[in-house]
Scaffold this motif. Structure first.
Motif, PDB file in Angstrom:
ATOM      1  N   LEU A   1      -8.476   3.545  -0.727  1.00 50.32           N
ATOM      2  CA  LEU A   1      -7.453   2.353  -0.161  1.00 50.32           C
ATOM      3  C   LEU A   1      -8.179   1.139   0.264  1.00 50.32           C
ATOM      4  N   ILE A   2      -8.023   0.045  -0.810  1.00 46.61           N
ATOM      5  CA  ILE A   2      -8.627  -0.892  -0.131  1.00 46.61           C
ATOM      6  C   ILE A   2      -8.014  -2.352  -0.685  1.00 46.61           C
ATOM      7  N   TYR A   3      -8.393  -3.298  -0.108  1.00 46.99           N
ATOM      8  CA  TYR A   3      -7.643  -4.797  -0.577  1.00 46.99           C
ATOM      9  C   TYR A   3      -8.112  -5.065  -1.682  1.00 46.99           C
TER      10      TYR A   3
ATOM     11  N   PHE B   1       0.788  -1.197   0.034  1.00 47.00           N
ATOM     12  CA  PHE B   1       0.305  -0.172  -0.054  1.00 47.00           C
ATOM     13  C   PHE B   1       0.955   1.184  -0.032  1.00 47.00           C
ATOM     14  N   THR B   2       1.890   1.221   0.768  1.00 44.12           N
ATOM     15  CA  THR B   2       2.527   2.648   0.977  1.00 44.12           C
ATOM     16  C   THR B   2       3.494   2.659  -0.426  1.00 44.12           C
ATOM     17  N   ALA B   3       4.102   1.670  -0.983  1.00 45.53           N
ATOM     18  CA  ALA B   3       4.828   1.920  -2.262  1.00 45.53           C
ATOM     19  C   ALA B   3       3.804   2.442  -3.284  1.00 45.53           C
TER      20      ALA B   3
ATOM     21  N   THR C   1      -2.296   3.578   7.017  1.00 46.65           N
ATOM     22  CA  THR C   1      -1.828   4.785   6.150  1.00 46.65           C
ATOM     23  C   THR C   1      -0.394   5.182   7.056  1.00 46.65           C
ATOM     24  N   ARG C   2      -0.039   4.898   7.970  1.00 45.37           N
ATOM     25  CA  ARG C   2       1.114   5.604   8.789  1.00 45.37           C
ATOM     26  C   ARG C   2       2.545   5.631   8.058  1.00 45.37           C
ATOM     27  N   PRO C   3       2.964   4.561   7.337  1.00 46.81           N
ATOM     28  CA  PRO C   3       4.163   4.608   6.639  1.00 46.81           C
ATOM     29  C   PRO C   3       3.824   5.650   5.466  1.00 46.81           C
TER      30      PRO C   3
ATOM     31  N   VAL D   1      -1.704  16.685   0.229  1.00 49.10           N
ATOM     32  CA  VAL D   1      -2.646  15.581   0.194  1.00 49.10           C
ATOM     33  C   VAL D   1      -3.675  15.463   1.269  1.00 49.10           C
ATOM     34  N   ALA D   2      -4.836  15.131   1.050  1.00 46.24           N
ATOM     35  CA  ALA D   2      -5.790  14.670   2.330  1.00 46.24           C
ATOM     36  C   ALA D   2      -5.791  13.401   2.430  1.00 46.24           C
ATOM     37  N   CYS D   3      -5.611  12.990   3.540  1.00 40.33           N
ATOM     38  CA  CYS D   3      -5.330  11.335   4.097  1.00 40.33           C
ATOM     39  C   CYS D   3      -6.040  11.007   5.370  1.00 40.33           C
ATOM     40  N   TYR D   4      -6.784  10.122   5.641  1.00 43.24           N
ATOM     41  CA  TYR D   4      -7.040   9.646   6.801  1.00 43.24           C
ATOM     42  C   TYR D   4      -5.920   9.066   7.694  1.00 43.24           C
ATOM     43  N   LEU D   5      -6.079   8.987   9.042  1.00 46.35           N
ATOM     44  CA  LEU D   5      -5.204   8.189   9.907  1.00 46.35           C
ATOM     45  C   LEU D   5      -5.843   6.746  10.082  1.00 46.35           C
TER      46      LEU D   5
END
Length: 192
Positions: A161-163, A35-37, A63-65, A51-55
């Protein structure tokens, strides 16, 4: 009274929540790296500087990395803060301090910038339970992101962001539901 679509959504969310809970820590760790890559590649490809992104919560893709990378590479990040009126406020976090928000979701500690701060971002990364091939997003049922995306004058690209197994053939849709422009999974970045 809940509509048939609402009931279908609720049942699908329960199934997807259970699927996420059953992932092993090894699967989650491997997925986090991927996900990070892919989030980094998407950010670089889009040229996003804000960027707008959630914790992420423990059950969500981590999402932390990615957020640490953004902080270290000068990509400014806006984080959503839930409000009682159903809108999202936004804040710049320090990358360290978190509190539990209105519904138990992690939120940064920082100065509130108001709901319209989202209009200044280049890329939005949103949580989702599932997305279908047409870009219809199934959220977790509170409608915060649907309201936000539906009210924006000029919306930048929005990626969920999904599997991989959460990209479905079809998700139930209601009038207020907002589509996304693409998804980021552990194996790919898909733009609709």
């Amino acid at each position: 009274m809940l509509s048939q679509t609402s009931n279908i959504k609720r049942a699908l969310r329960a199934e997807l929540r259970e699927r996420r809970r059953n992932r092993t820590s090894t699967e989650r760790d491997r997925a986090t790296e991927a996900f990070t890559a892919n989030l980094i590649a998407l950010t670089q490809r889009s040229g996003a500087s804000v960027v707008a992104c959630y914790l992420s919560a423990p059950s969500e893709p981590n999402t932390r990395p990615y957020l640490n990378w953004a902080f270290e590479n000068g990509v400014r990040t806006l984080f959503p803060i839930t409000r009682e009126d159903g809108l999202l406020d936004w804040a710049h976090g320090d990358g360290e301090s978190e509190v539990q928000g209105l519904f138990g979701m992690p939120e940064p500690v920082g100065e509130l910038l108001g709901p319209i701060a989202i209009n200044d971002v280049d890329l939005i990364v949103v949580p989702a339970a599932a997305v279908d091939g047409a870009g219809m997003r199934l959220g977790w049922g509170r409608g915060y992101f649907d309201k936000t995306l539906g009210s924006m004058l000029k919306c930048p690209p929005v990626y969920a962001l999904i599997y991989d197994d959460e990209l479905l053939d079809d998700v139930p849709r209601e009038v207020h539901d907002q589509p996304v422009d693409g998804v980021v999974t552990p194996t790919r970045i898909l733009t609709f």
